[in-house]
Design an enzyme around this catalytic site. Structure first.
Site, short mmCIF file in Angstrom:
data_model
loop_
_atom_site.label_atom_id
_atom_site.label_comp_id
_atom_site.label_asym_id
_atom_site.label_seq_id
_atom_site.Cartn_x
_atom_site.Cartn_y
_atom_site.Cartn_z
N CYS A 83 50.96 31.02 55.17
CA CYS A 83 50.98 30.30 53.89
C CYS A 83 50.39 31.16 52.78
O CYS A 83 51.06 32.07 52.30
CB CYS A 83 50.27 28.95 54.02
SG CYS A 83 50.66 27.82 52.66
N HIS A 95 53.27 26.26 58.34
CA HIS A 95 52.02 26.16 59.09
C HIS A 95 52.33 26.01 60.58
O HIS A 95 52.55 24.89 61.06
CB HIS A 95 51.20 24.97 58.59
CG HIS A 95 50.48 25.22 57.31
ND1 HIS A 95 49.10 25.17 57.19
CD2 HIS A 95 50.94 25.53 56.07
CE1 HIS A 95 48.74 25.44 55.95
NE2 HIS A 95 49.85 25.66 55.24
N GLU A 107 50.36 26.04 62.94
CA GLU A 107 49.26 25.35 63.63
C GLU A 107 49.27 23.84 63.44
O GLU A 107 48.49 23.12 64.07
CB GLU A 107 47.92 25.91 63.13
CG GLU A 107 47.43 25.38 61.80
CD GLU A 107 48.17 25.92 60.58
OE1 GLU A 107 47.88 25.47 59.46
OE2 GLU A 107 49.04 26.80 60.74
#
Length: 892
Positions: A100, A202, A204
């Site tokens: 990001c 993202h 994660e």
């Protein structure tokens, strides 16, 4: 995942954290591939501003094998936001993965421009398609063996790398799959010559797919870069010490019970000397003959069917409220942890505190309040209240020996100990990176100065509690001296004078009673339960008239400010709040002008100095808006402001809460958080919706009613429809996902990475209103104390937005109302208990009336995203407030 490619040894990895609320979640990708023990030894999270570029080059880079640049707020073309990240990228000394903000930094470092993404989305799931032929990390066997083609991910970005400005040395490795009418954006980058890769999305996030595959591909590339060594060296201690999360895993075979300590089965020696068993000059019968800090144990007495069918409120008045009328001295407080809800089993705890600790951030002073004595204070100097209070809680828990109360197979919950709250402003001592205000300089403290200080935290100690379990049985529980074990101990010099326990002991505080005192008290309770008198305080028929501090127009203007901050990349989501206020009228017995609807029994006058007793307000609220964390706390002797703000009144401070939201619970080593986002009004019982309804649930008959059971069934169906509409709303789900990912990262600051799980994601729960609720759980690391775990997650992410630190700062500049100094106070903080046995349960302070003197306040707000509609957001605020107080004064 395919296992064709051998997993390389884990390299020494630094995750450079740009104060994003999701950075810790990257650790969970590592633990999909490696054990917790390996990850905690080889992967560290370091705040990006901990080192200068020169320091990072000399102290860190020579001892690490790769770096991950985290997500974060702001722009990579602003030095204050990116720090030395661009220097690191341009030096390309080790392999780097940017996520990001880190991905955007790759573009900026080599000449690309940053622009607003064509469609701003935060917390939304999109499809990503690697280019063909595959490039960068998407071309590695570790990626392709696990599957090719597009995949779904979560994005949190207002900005993107401008594809038109991309320099030749960078190449695109993935694009977003455009929807009809939208443009595609760069989702993956790679440097053509250097080991640098980036992804805009993202990996994660809880709802992103193939995150472990991406990490495995990156680590395989790192391994190739370093010529595939059989293993990597250990990280130096100075790098491990700079890690911001610092959790450990339990040793093999150790207990994971809450409060586990080595040698649990053997008595521990108290680090503090034990005062004599008796003390002269006590003015409270419950403190006479009490010990100080010897070994303690938990005891209980069950009452079976005695009082089982009595009303809880009547028992509260007979057991706790009655203490307020005995003698000339007031009790220090009244405690009722209620949990009134029709759909989930709950317990109720009633108690009268022995003493109360309050803390003021402005002076950094702790004040001790006792019945019949003037407050005494202690300056914490540079120590935080969180640390001071947490160390005291650890030592109190350490004195608890196995016994009837600690090892029985009984329901969990509060067994005695601390009950109270941390106000929202306590974030200044808990939130990493927050700039704490300097200590106010004063001369000798006087009473007027003390009265001006805000109570930012309040914690009362209770060693005798009366609990009503979910089956209705009453149980007396107590903390008593363990007289079977000697009271020998020693003094730890490092704690002399500054710690909680030495200070409280030095001023005569005791923590447990002899068994005989508990036996006498529990016998009195038995008699009371068998003969519960009629209540003397009755519920008001309605609450006072509340009005907004800010107009709807002003709140909607602030929504525009929030949206612009989000557009600029400063935040993903901002929880914007405001206040509603009312004045507590005099009781009907002391003023002929009191509204009849607000009158209560004359017997409450002595406890509230002629004002309507706050208990009468709570008795109304627990019926009108029952909630899982319904709570009543009243500390009548605390100084607080009256309407004139020039005089104080002894009405004190009362918390009248119907919060449905769990902040954090710790029991048997399991940490659980339950964030709530999204609210819709329900169809009220008896309402007719046979023909039509207004948007926000203010139902009215139009054109005829079906009548009887058909009318009732239509109302139930409409209620279900509203709930399902909320559950499926893309904006609401995005808001929830942002907070869920934030909560996961918060728990990862206290729990081994693989233990943090989400057993329930964005589920509909319906009480007074419809809400969307998520459950996140983790296993508390053995080196993290219970209070410390709360501090690491405070303030509640559902009340800040994300990223937390940047959002808090932005809100401080957006929210302040004239005369309010931007304080939220108790609202938005946490409320509940820290039990002596290591259990804790805290709610988020929402749907809560705070009474100070004769002034009532109620906070409310909502999560603002780029997609927020100002009119709907203001309507949601009004829905939340009306669920607590009913009709509003001056609001249509």
């Amino acid at each position: 995942m395919s296992t064709t490619s051998k997993l390389p040894p884990l390299p020494r990895t630094v995750i450079l954290d740009y104060y994003d609320s999701y950075t810790n979640n990257i650790l969970t990708l590592f633990t999909k591939l490696y054990s917790d023990e390996e990850v905690l030894k080889k992967v560290v999270v370091i705040k990006h501003d901990r080192y200068t570029w020169a320091e990072f080059q000399s102290a860190i880079l020579p001892s690490v094998d790769c770096v991950i640049l985290s997500p974060g707020p702001g722009r990579p073309d602003k030095p204050a936001d990116i720090g030395f990240g661009l220097d690191l990228l341009r030096s390309h000394l080790v392999p780097i993965l940017g996520v990001c903000l880190g991905h955007q930094a790759i573009g900026v470092a080599f000449g690309a421009k940053i622009i607003n993404t064509p469609r701003i989305t935060h917390g939304h799931v999109i499809s990503v398609a690697p280019v063909r032929p595959a490039k960068g990390l998407f071309a590695k066997p570790e990626w392709t063996e696990a599957g090719e083609g597009g995949f779904d991910v979560v994005v949190y970005n207002s900005l993107t790398v401008d594809s038109a400005s991309l320099p030749d040395e960078l190449e695109v490795t993935a694009w977003s799959a455009p929807k009809v009418g939208s443009e595609r954006t760069i989702q993956g980058l790679a440097h053509r010559d250097y080991p640098i890769w980036g992804v805009q999305y993202h990996p994660e996030s809880i709802s992103s797919t193939r995150g472990p595959d991406l990490l495995r591909s990156f680590l395989a590339s790192v391994h190739t870069f370093h010529a595939q060594p059989p293993s990597y060296p250990a990280l130096p201690e100075h790098i491990i010490a700079s890690c911001s999360y610092r959790v450990t895993t339990p040793p093999a075979g150790s207990s994971r019970r809450a409060g586990h300590r080595p040698g649990r089965g053997t008595p521990m020696v108290s680090p503090y000397p034990t005062p004599p068993i008796s003390r002269e000059g006590s003015s409270n019968s419950r403190t006479e003959g009490r010990g100080g800090f010897g070994r303690m144990r938990l005891v209980e007495r069950r009452y079976g069917d005695i009082g089982r069918h009595e009303n809880t409120g009547d028992v509260f008045q007979a057991v706790v409220k009655a203490q307020s009328r005995k003698g000339k001295e007031r009790v220090i407080g009244e405690v009722w942890l209620d949990g009134e809800t029709p759909t989930r089993p709950t317990t109720t705890s009633l108690a009268t505190p022995l003493f109360l600790l309050t803390y003021s951030l402005s002076s950094r002073r702790v004040a001790l309040h006792r019945s019949g004595a003037s407050p005494v204070s202690l300056s914490l100097e540079e120590e935080t209240f969180w640390a001071w209070f947490g160390e005291g809680q650890k030592w109190l828990s350490a004195t608890l020996t196995p016994g009837v109360g600690s090892d029985r197979e009984a329901p969990g919950g509060w067994k005695g100990g601390w009950v109270g709250w941390m106000g929202y402003e306590m974030k200044s001592e808990s939130l990493a990176g927050y700039a704490r205000r300097s200590k106010r300089v004063r001369g000798e403290r006087n009473g007027d100065a003390a009265e001006r200080e805000e109570v930012d935290a309040a914690w009362a100690w209770c060693d005798h509690i009366l609990e009503r379990r979910s089956d209705g049985e009453w149980v007396a529980e107590g903390i008593v001296l363990d007289e079977s074990i000697g009271s020998s101990g020693h003094t730890d010099e490092k704690d002399e004078g500054g710690g909680m326990i030495p200070w409280l002991l030095s001023v005569g505080i005791t923590f447990a009673s002899p068994q005989s005192t508990f036996d006498t008290w529990s016998a009195d309770i038995s008699n009371t339960l068998a003969n519960v008198p009629a209540p003397t305080v009755l519920p008001v028929s309605r609450l006072p008239d509340f009005k907004p501090v800010s107009t709807g127009q002003e709140y909607k203007r602030r929504i525009g400010v929030c949206r612009e901050a989000i557009r600029q990349g400063e935040s993903y989501e901002l929880t914007l709040t405001t206040k509603f206020t009312a004045t507590l009228p005099p009781s009907s017995s002391s003023s002929s002008t009191a509204a009849p609807a607000l009158s209560s029994s004359p017997a409450d006058i002595g406890a509230s100095d002629g004002l309507t007793d706050p208990l009468s307000l709570y008795l109304h609220l627990r019926t009108a808006n029952p909630a899982y964390y319904s709570t009543y706390l009243h500390f009548p002797t605390l100084p607080s402001r009256s309407t004139s703000r020039t005089q104080t009144t002894a009405a004190g401070i009362a918390i009248i809460s119907s919060s449905p939201e769990r902040f954090l619970k710790i029991e048997k080593g399991v940490v659980e958080m339950m964030p709530i986002k999204g609210t819709r009004a329900r169809v009220k019982p008896g309402a007719c919706v046979c023909r039509s309804s207004t948007e926000m649930g203010d139902y009215e008959e139009r054109g005829g009613c079906l009548g009887g059971e058909r009318c009732a069934e239509w109302a139930r169906e409409e209620d279900r429809r509203i709930g399902e509409e909320l559950r499926l709303d893309p904006k609401e789900r995005a808001e929830n996902l942002m907070i869920v990912d934030l909560i996961r990262a918060d728990l990862l600051s206290s729990c081994p990475p693989s233990s943090v799980l989400v057993p329930k994601l964005i589920a509909l729960e319906s009480y007074g209103v419809h809400n969307l609720v998520t459950t996140v759980r983790g296993q508390l690391a053995p080196n993290v104390g219970v209070v410390e775990a709360v501090a690491r997650c405070f303030p509640p992410g559902s009340m800040t937005g994300a990223p937390k630190l940047r959002s808090v700062g932005l809100l401080e500049g957006i929210e302040p109302d004239e005369g309010e100094e931007g304080r939220r106070g108790v609202y938005s903080g946490c409320l509940g208990y820290f039990s002596i046995d290591g259990t804790a349960d805290l709610s988020v302070v929402i749907r809560t009336i705070v009474l100070k003197g004769d002034q009532l306040s109620l906070g409310a707000g909502g999560a603002i995203t780029w997609l927020s509609d100002p009119e709907k957001e203001w309507d949601e605020v009004l829905t939340k407030v009306r669920s607590v107080v009913g009709k509003l004064n001056g609001v249509a």
